[in-house]
Design an enzyme around this catalytic site. Structure first.
Site, PDB file in Angstrom:
ATOM      1  N   SER A  72      45.798   8.120  53.453  1.00  0.00           N
ATOM      2  CA  SER A  72      45.488   9.283  52.638  1.00  0.00           C
ATOM      3  C   SER A  72      44.535  10.171  53.425  1.00  0.00           C
ATOM      4  O   SER A  72      43.611   9.681  54.084  1.00  0.00           O
ATOM      5  CB  SER A  72      44.807   8.863  51.332  1.00  0.00           C
ATOM      6  OG  SER A  72      45.647   8.040  50.558  1.00  0.00           O
ATOM      7  N   THR A 124      44.166  10.851  48.221  1.00  0.00           N
ATOM      8  CA  THR A 124      43.949  12.292  48.205  1.00  0.00           C
ATOM      9  C   THR A 124      44.072  12.826  46.787  1.00  0.00           C
ATOM     10  O   THR A 124      43.426  13.828  46.434  1.00  0.00           O
ATOM     11  CB  THR A 124      44.948  12.992  49.135  1.00  0.00           C
ATOM     12  OG1 THR A 124      44.889  12.372  50.430  1.00  0.00           O
ATOM     13  CG2 THR A 124      44.629  14.471  49.282  1.00  0.00           C
ATOM     14  N   ALA A 125      44.882  12.179  45.975  1.00  0.00           N
ATOM     15  CA  ALA A 125      44.994  12.583  44.575  1.00  0.00           C
ATOM     16  C   ALA A 125      43.622  12.515  43.901  1.00  0.00           C
ATOM     17  O   ALA A 125      43.234  13.427  43.164  1.00  0.00           O
ATOM     18  CB  ALA A 125      45.992  11.678  43.849  1.00  0.00           C
ATOM     19  N   HIS A 162      53.467   9.426  43.954  1.00  0.00           N
ATOM     20  CA  HIS A 162      54.784   8.888  44.310  1.00  0.00           C
ATOM     21  C   HIS A 162      55.852   9.302  43.284  1.00  0.00           C
ATOM     22  O   HIS A 162      55.803  10.404  42.733  1.00  0.00           O
ATOM     23  CB  HIS A 162      54.726   7.370  44.482  1.00  0.00           C
ATOM     24  CG  HIS A 162      53.759   6.914  45.538  1.00  0.00           C
ATOM     25  ND1 HIS A 162      53.594   7.564  46.732  1.00  0.00           N
ATOM     26  CD2 HIS A 162      52.896   5.856  45.551  1.00  0.00           C
ATOM     27  CE1 HIS A 162      52.688   6.934  47.457  1.00  0.00           C
ATOM     28  NE2 HIS A 162      52.242   5.903  46.767  1.00  0.00           N
TER      29      HIS A 162
END
Length: 290
Positions: A72, A124-125, A162
Site C-alpha cells: 500500500s 491506502t484506503a 478490492h
C-alpha cells in the site's frame, strides 16, 4: 543465510526473485505472464507468494522479506530505506476507489458518530479516510470479512477495498462515500492505492531487469486478455466473468504500465499530505525504478 544471499543461487543456476502480492484478480492478471512462464528472463526465475496486503505491508516493515512486494502506498514511507518503487505495476483509482458502505442511509457527517470496520491501518484506503476526516473511529477487520460483519449488524459501516467495490450493492449495502471520487474533486488527481516495491540491495541492474519483467508481464496480460482473465478468475472472489473483467479494467490498464508524471505526482501528493496531517510519521522520500 540472508534472503539476499539465498536469492543469488549457485554458480550457473538462475537467480531466484521472490515476488509477493495479493490473492486478487487484478494482481493475478498483471502477474499472469510471469506466474505461467509466458514471460521468461534469462538468468532469472520467479517464485510467487500470495498474501493479503495488510500482512505484506507489515512484513515489508519488519524486514526486507521479499525481493518484490505489493505494498500500500500508505506503508511505503516506512519501508523506503530498504525498497524503491517500480514505475509500473500500480493500482490507481481514476475518480473511483475504496468506499465507505453501510446497511442503512448515512450522511458523511454521520461517520464521526459510529465505528467503521477498516481493512488495516497501513492500507491506502485508511490513509485516505483519515485525510478525509481524522475524527472517524475505526476498528481493523480482515478485508473479506467487512461486508459480512456489516450485514451481521456488528458495524454500522465499513471501508471496503478490492472486489467489494463492485459487489456491495448486491449484498444489500449502500454507498456513503467513494474516496477516489472525493480525492479527485479535492486534488484533480487519481488516487494511488497500491504499487510494487523492489529491494534496493538487489543493485541497479537487477532492479531494472526485474521491473522490466513485470512491465512485460502486464503487457502480456493486456495483449492476451482472454487467457489472462481466465487465469485471474480463480482469484476473483464473488465475481462472475463480466464483473471480473470490469474490476481488472479498473485497476490494470495503461496506468499500470506506467504511472505517468501526473500519477507519480499523485503518489507524492498523497504521502506528503498524510505526513503533514500527522497520519504518516516518517517524511516520505519517493523514488522509482524505470
Amino acid at each position: 543465510m540472508s534472503n539476499t544471499q539465498a536469492s543469488k543461487g549457485r554458480a550457473g543456476e538462475p537467480r531466484t526473485i521472490s515476488i509477493a502480492h495479493s490473492p486478487d484478480s487484478d494482481d493475478a492478471f498483471m502477474f499472469y505472464g510471469l506466474a505461467t512462464n509466458k514471460i521468461r528472463v534469462p538468468g532469472f526465475r520467479f517464485s510467487h507468494v500470495l498474501c493479503d496486503i495488510e500482512t505484506l505491508n507489515r512484513r515489508a516493515m519488519d524486514e526486507a522479506f521479499f525481493d518484490v512486494t505489493a505494498v500500500s502506498f500508505h506503508a511505503y514511507p516506512y519501508i523506503q530505506d530498504n525498497y524503491t518503487l517500480m514505475s509500473c505495476g500500480g493500482s490507481v483509482g481514476e475518480g473511483y476507489g475504496p468506499m465507505v458502505v453501510s446497511s442503512r442511509q448515512l450522511a458523511t457527517d454521520d461517520l464521526t458518530k459510529i465505528r467503521l470496520a477498516v481493512p488495516g491501518t497501513l492500507t491506502t484506503a485508511y490513509l485516505a479516510l483519515k485525510i478525509f476526516n481524522p475524527e472517524i473511529e475505526t476498528e481493523v477487520v480482515p478485508f473479506d470479512r467487512i461486508i459480512p460483519e456489516i450485514q451481521a449488524g456488528k458495524f454500522d459501516a465499513g471501508l471496503i477495498i478490492h472486489e467489494g467495490q463492485l459487489t456491495y450493492a448486491t449484498n444489500g449495502l449502500r454507498k456513503v462515500l467513494d474516496l477516489g471520487a472525493w480525492w479527485k474533486e479535492q486534488t484533480g488527481l487519481v488516487l494511488p492505492l497500491g504499487g510494487n516495491a523492489v529491494r534496493r540491495s538487489l543493485g541497479p541492474e537487477v532492479l531494472h531487469t526485474v521491473t522490466q519483467a513485470l512491465r512485460d508481464s502486464i503487457q502480456h496480460g493486456l495483449d492476451n486478455r482472454e487467457q489472462a482473465l481466465e487465469y485471474a478468475m480463480q482469484f476473483a472472489r464473488d465475481l462472475d466473468a463480466n464483473l471480473a473483467n470490469r474490476f481488472v479494467s479498473m485497476y490494470v490498464n495503461e496506468r499500470t504500465l506506467s504511472y505517468g508524471p501526473d500519477g507519480q505526482d499523485a503518489i507524492r501528493k498523497l504521502l506528503e499530505l498524510g505526513h503533514e496531517r500527522g497520519i504518516i510519521t516518517i517524511e516520505p522520500k519517493v523514488d522509482f525504478v524505470d
